[in-house]
Structure formats: C-alpha cells, structure tokens
Scaffold this motif. Structure first.
Motif, PDB file in Angstrom:
ATOM      1  N   VAL A 126       0.788  -1.202  -0.116  1.00  0.00           N
ATOM      2  CA  VAL A 126       0.001  -0.026  -0.159  1.00  0.00           C
ATOM      3  C   VAL A 126       0.776   1.301   0.099  1.00  0.00           C
ATOM      4  CG1 VAL A 126      -1.963  -1.232   1.274  1.00  0.00           C
ATOM      5  CG2 VAL A 126      -0.404   0.052   2.433  1.00  0.00           C
ATOM      6  N   ASP A 127       0.392   2.217  -0.752  1.00  0.00           N
ATOM      7  CA  ASP A 127       1.234   3.578  -0.676  1.00  0.00           C
ATOM      8  C   ASP A 127       0.600   4.580   0.276  1.00  0.00           C
ATOM      9  OD1 ASP A 127      -1.323   4.559  -1.984  1.00  0.00           O
ATOM     10  OD2 ASP A 127      -0.561   4.733  -3.647  1.00  0.00           O
ATOM     11  N   SER A 128       1.154   5.841   0.592  1.00  0.00           N
ATOM     12  CA  SER A 128       0.990   6.725   1.558  1.00  0.00           C
ATOM     13  C   SER A 128      -0.361   7.190   1.558  1.00  0.00           C
ATOM     14  CB  SER A 128       2.101   7.870   1.490  1.00  0.00           C
ATOM     15  OG  SER A 128       1.989   8.428   0.493  1.00  0.00           O
ATOM     16  N   ASP A 129      -0.830   7.177   0.408  1.00  0.00           N
ATOM     17  CA  ASP A 129      -2.410   7.693   0.483  1.00  0.00           C
ATOM     18  C   ASP A 129      -3.524   6.610   0.579  1.00  0.00           C
ATOM     19  OD1 ASP A 129      -2.013   6.652  -2.080  1.00  0.00           O
ATOM     20  OD2 ASP A 129      -3.027   8.190  -3.273  1.00  0.00           O
ATOM     21  N   PHE A 130      -3.122   5.300   0.925  1.00  0.00           N
ATOM     22  CA  PHE A 130      -4.114   4.324   1.083  1.00  0.00           C
ATOM     23  C   PHE A 130      -5.181   4.688   2.060  1.00  0.00           C
ATOM     24  CE2 PHE A 130      -5.359   0.095   2.866  1.00  0.00           C
ATOM     25  CZ  PHE A 130      -5.766  -0.615   1.618  1.00  0.00           C
ATOM     26  N   LYS A 154      -8.296  -2.814   5.534  1.00  0.00           N
ATOM     27  CA  LYS A 154      -8.365  -2.034   4.366  1.00  0.00           C
ATOM     28  C   LYS A 154      -9.364  -0.912   4.609  1.00  0.00           C
ATOM     29  CE  LYS A 154      -7.394  -5.575   0.704  1.00  0.00           C
ATOM     30  NZ  LYS A 154      -8.041  -5.855  -0.625  1.00  0.00           N
ATOM     31  N   GLU A 155     -10.317  -0.936   5.730  1.00  0.00           N
ATOM     32  CA  GLU A 155     -11.194   0.135   5.971  1.00  0.00           C
ATOM     33  C   GLU A 155     -10.704   0.871   7.264  1.00  0.00           C
ATOM     34  OE1 GLU A 155     -13.698   0.782   4.029  1.00  0.00           O
ATOM     35  OE2 GLU A 155     -13.166  -1.030   2.861  1.00  0.00           O
ATOM     36  N   GLY A 156      -9.389   0.519   7.503  1.00  0.00           N
ATOM     37  CA  GLY A 156      -8.873   1.490   8.748  1.00  0.00           C
ATOM     38  C   GLY A 156      -9.683   0.795  10.104  1.00  0.00           C
TER      39      GLY A 156
END
Length: 184
Positions: free
Chosen positions: A119-123, A138-140
């Motif tokens: 994943v990148d920094s804006d994920f 994935k949803e934080g």
C-alpha cells in the motif's frame, strides 16, 4: 504530608518514598497478596494529598477496571484497560496512525496486519482509523492486538506522545504491568 500517611501499609509507605523522590516503583506479589488493596491505598492517599492531580490506573481487563472502580471513584481518576488507554491517547493523531499502519502493512512482519498487496502513503486517505471489536485493515479498522503494536511504535517514534501523556497525568499506575508492552 507524612503525618497524613500514618496507618498505611508498610509497602505503601515505601512506594510513597519512591513517589516523593520522583522515581518509578514496582509492587509485585502473588495472587491474593493484596496488590489491588495497596493500589487502592496509593490512589486514595495520592488524591487525599493532591485532589486536583489526575491519576491514571491502567489494567488489562474490564473486570479489573470494574473492581478498581468499585473500590474508589474520583473525578480525577481514570481507570481503563490498556487498550482503551492507549487508544484514547493516540486516536487524535490520525496522520501518524495512518503512516505507522501503512509502514506495518508494507513490512508484512506483524501478524494481523498483512494485506496481500503493498500500500502507498495515500491508502488511508479519506478514512479515519478506528478501534473496534474486529479487524478490517483495508477500511482502517483495528482491534486489540493492533492497538498494542501501533501504540508501542508510535510512542517510540513520536516522543511528543509520551510527553503529552506525562503532562496529562501526575501519576500513572499500571496494574498487571507484565501484560503491557508500551513504556514512556
């Protein structure tokens, strides 16, 4: 203050010597040896001497929280589980949470934080990291295990977090400290 401390158990008297000197202390003993009784005495005496000081008492289970709250209640006493305490102290730092969580996912070395893709920094852009009873990275959404990992890393990586917690509480007591992983 010493005259007000008459009648306290010997180990509590010793703890107050450490507290007065600004040093850490450890009270250990087997099950049923009176550790919780001593903990309550320390809290009561501390609040008697300094009723405006904020005190945190951190434990590992909700049952222990209920037991301690059942023995003592005060507006300046916060009794909570280690998970809730840590979350309450890191949840406002969403930028840092997202950064550390992204790093952990990409490391792929921490159980429970593994995603199949990098994943990148804006994920997590547009998402708020939340603490719930289940995990959906994935949803934080994180849960108990992730709180311990994230908080440990955040307190190490961002020393300002330690200073904020230290400024909030005059005294922090950790019940069942052997079960915790974070230290400021």
């Amino acid at each position: 203050m010493v005259e007000r401390r008459l009648g306290l158990e010997d180990e509590v008297q010793q703890i107050f010597k450490h507290k007065d000197n600004g040093s850490d202390f450890l009270l250990s003993g087997g099950a049923g040896s009176g550790k919780t009784f001593s903990l309550v005495e320390i809290i009561n005496q501390s609040l008697l001497e300094n009723p405006t000081d904020r005190i945190a008492c951190i434990t590992y289970t909700n049952a222990a929280v209920n037991e301690i709250e059942g023995r003592i209640q005060h507006a300046n006493l916060i009794v909570s589980t280690i998970h809730k305490f840590l979350w309450d102290n890191i949840k406002s730092f969403q930028i840092e949470l997202k950064k550390v969580l992204t790093e952990l996912i990409n490391e792929k070395t921490h159980k429970g934080l593994i995603l199949s893709e990098h994943v990148d920094s804006d994920f997590f852009t547009g998402k708020t990291i939340q603490y719930k009873e289940y995990v959906l990275i994935k949803e934080g959404i994180i849960s108990h295990d992730e709180i311990l990992i994230l908080a440990n890393i955040m307190f190490e990586k961002y020393p300002k977090l330690c200073r904020i917690v230290q400024d909030k509480f005059k005294l922090i007591l950790i019940d069942e400290y052997q079960d915790s992983v974070t230290r400021c």
